[in-house]
Scaffold this motif. Sequence first.
Motif, PDB file in Angstrom:
ATOM      1  N   LEU A  42      40.019  44.047  39.609  1.00  0.00           N
ATOM      2  CA  LEU A  42      39.468  43.132  40.615  1.00  0.00           C
ATOM      3  C   LEU A  42      39.538  41.677  40.160  1.00  0.00           C
ATOM      4  N   GLY A  43      40.176  41.445  38.997  1.00  0.00           N
ATOM      5  CA  GLY A  43      40.411  40.079  38.548  1.00  0.00           C
ATOM      6  C   GLY A  43      39.550  39.611  37.392  1.00  0.00           C
ATOM      7  N   VAL A  97      34.737  51.543  46.340  1.00  0.00           N
ATOM      8  CA  VAL A  97      35.162  51.120  47.681  1.00  0.00           C
ATOM      9  C   VAL A  97      34.752  49.694  48.037  1.00  0.00           C
ATOM     10  N   VAL A  98      33.966  49.010  47.195  1.00  0.00           N
ATOM     11  CA  VAL A  98      33.487  47.674  47.577  1.00  0.00           C
ATOM     12  C   VAL A  98      34.613  46.654  47.638  1.00  0.00           C
ATOM     13  N   GLY A  99      35.575  46.737  46.726  1.00  0.00           N
ATOM     14  CA  GLY A  99      36.773  45.905  46.832  1.00  0.00           C
ATOM     15  C   GLY A  99      36.661  44.472  46.367  1.00  0.00           C
ATOM     16  N   THR A 100      35.494  43.992  45.995  1.00  0.00           N
ATOM     17  CA  THR A 100      35.344  42.617  45.520  1.00  0.00           C
ATOM     18  C   THR A 100      34.650  42.626  44.159  1.00  0.00           C
ATOM     19  N   LEU A 101      35.012  41.659  43.315  1.00  0.00           N
ATOM     20  CA  LEU A 101      34.487  41.631  41.950  1.00  0.00           C
ATOM     21  C   LEU A 101      32.975  41.446  41.924  1.00  0.00           C
ATOM     22  N   VAL A 106      27.494  43.646  40.832  1.00  0.00           N
ATOM     23  CA  VAL A 106      26.121  43.916  41.258  1.00  0.00           C
ATOM     24  C   VAL A 106      25.804  45.408  41.110  1.00  0.00           C
ATOM     25  N   LEU A 107      26.730  46.268  41.507  1.00  0.00           N
ATOM     26  CA  LEU A 107      26.494  47.709  41.419  1.00  0.00           C
ATOM     27  C   LEU A 107      26.442  48.181  39.966  1.00  0.00           C
TER      28      LEU A 107
END
Length: 414
Positions: A42-43, A97-101, A106-107
């Motif tokens: 995710l970078g 499945v969130v797709g953003t860093l 946070v999770l």
Amino acid sequence: MSAARAPLRPWGFVVAFGTVSLLADFVYEGARSVTGPLLGSLGASAAVIGAVTGAGDAAALGLRLVSGPLADRTRRFWTLTIAGYLLTVVSVPPLGVVGTLWAACVLVVAERVGKAVRSPAKDTLLSHATAATGRGRGFAVAQALDQTGALIGPLTVAGVLAATGGDYAPALLALAAPGAAMLAVLLWLRARVPNPAAYEPVRPEPEPELTADGTAGAGPHRTRGTAPGVPLPRAFWLYAAFTGVTTCGLATFGVLSFHLVHNALLPVAAVPVLYAGVMLADALSALATGWAYDRFGSRALVTLPLLTAAVPALAFTDNVAVAVGGAVAWGAALGVQESTLLATVADLVPAARRATAYGVFAGVTGAATLVGGALTGALYGYSIRALIITVAATQAAALVLLAVARRSGRMAAC
């Protein structure tokens, strides 16, 4: 109530609680086995991964400064245990499945917060049964079962990743089922053993009685040093200082796995398999040092700084076999940290202050974990040689602190 009249015998309680931990570790260790590569996809850089995973571990430990005293004050050990496990198991499946860093970060931290909520209460519940089984052996068996789940979870994630061509979504969503099973077993155990304090050979002291002016009095049966307001013993603080210093040198697996993937030493799908092997080393180390602690006392803890010093010297090389050996050494160090260290706390602190002690102990360890994660990530990008030297220096200091702690009061008898 005596242990003989309890719904489960002490070893039965230890094994049942170990099964809860097994299923929970199936979930969150399955996810943690790929946290580094997932965040990297995710970078995230090595420094970001080190900071996030270090912050997560710090939250899992530091927030126990709140949850530990809360457990002692409210005596709601089961409620906090269940709430913490629930938060953990609902945080893991969405990771894929969130797709953003930022959301993934946070999770990752939320899953660790769940551990913070439950751990002092859970360790206190378990400590009552280990008073009858032997502290080292009881905590070691629970940790070995715990790490069995940590072995199965990463292997499951590895299998799904291999079958789906490296897709994180189905691999992490598959962890929802063992999470549901864990909650079912935990609720069953709560119903069978509502008061594990009955396992203690010496019954925990009653709460202080209130005097006419509403202040807490000693009460006719109060034993000095067990009241919630009494300071924790000096031996405990020296022991916590030793633990904090040695933990400062222990890297997070997120940084270790990033090194392996970034340097093309292992493919992403192989990282969970390695993590499973690391968790096996964790379990075996817990059993060995738990037995050694019951037999030889706190001298067994010398192994922790030695293992920690070996990790960066081995893990951050460009040789696959040596780097894998470093990861295994990391798992062995973690096994000592997560079992025998907890058994020692139970021996140093009276039962009425035990959840608070676990919270404070975890807070010290959490601060050290945050420093260690950030330090490892930063030095990794600057100079691996400097990282190795820094860790060796911290572990030498830890050995000195352990020697001082072992000469003091209660720990000298442990």
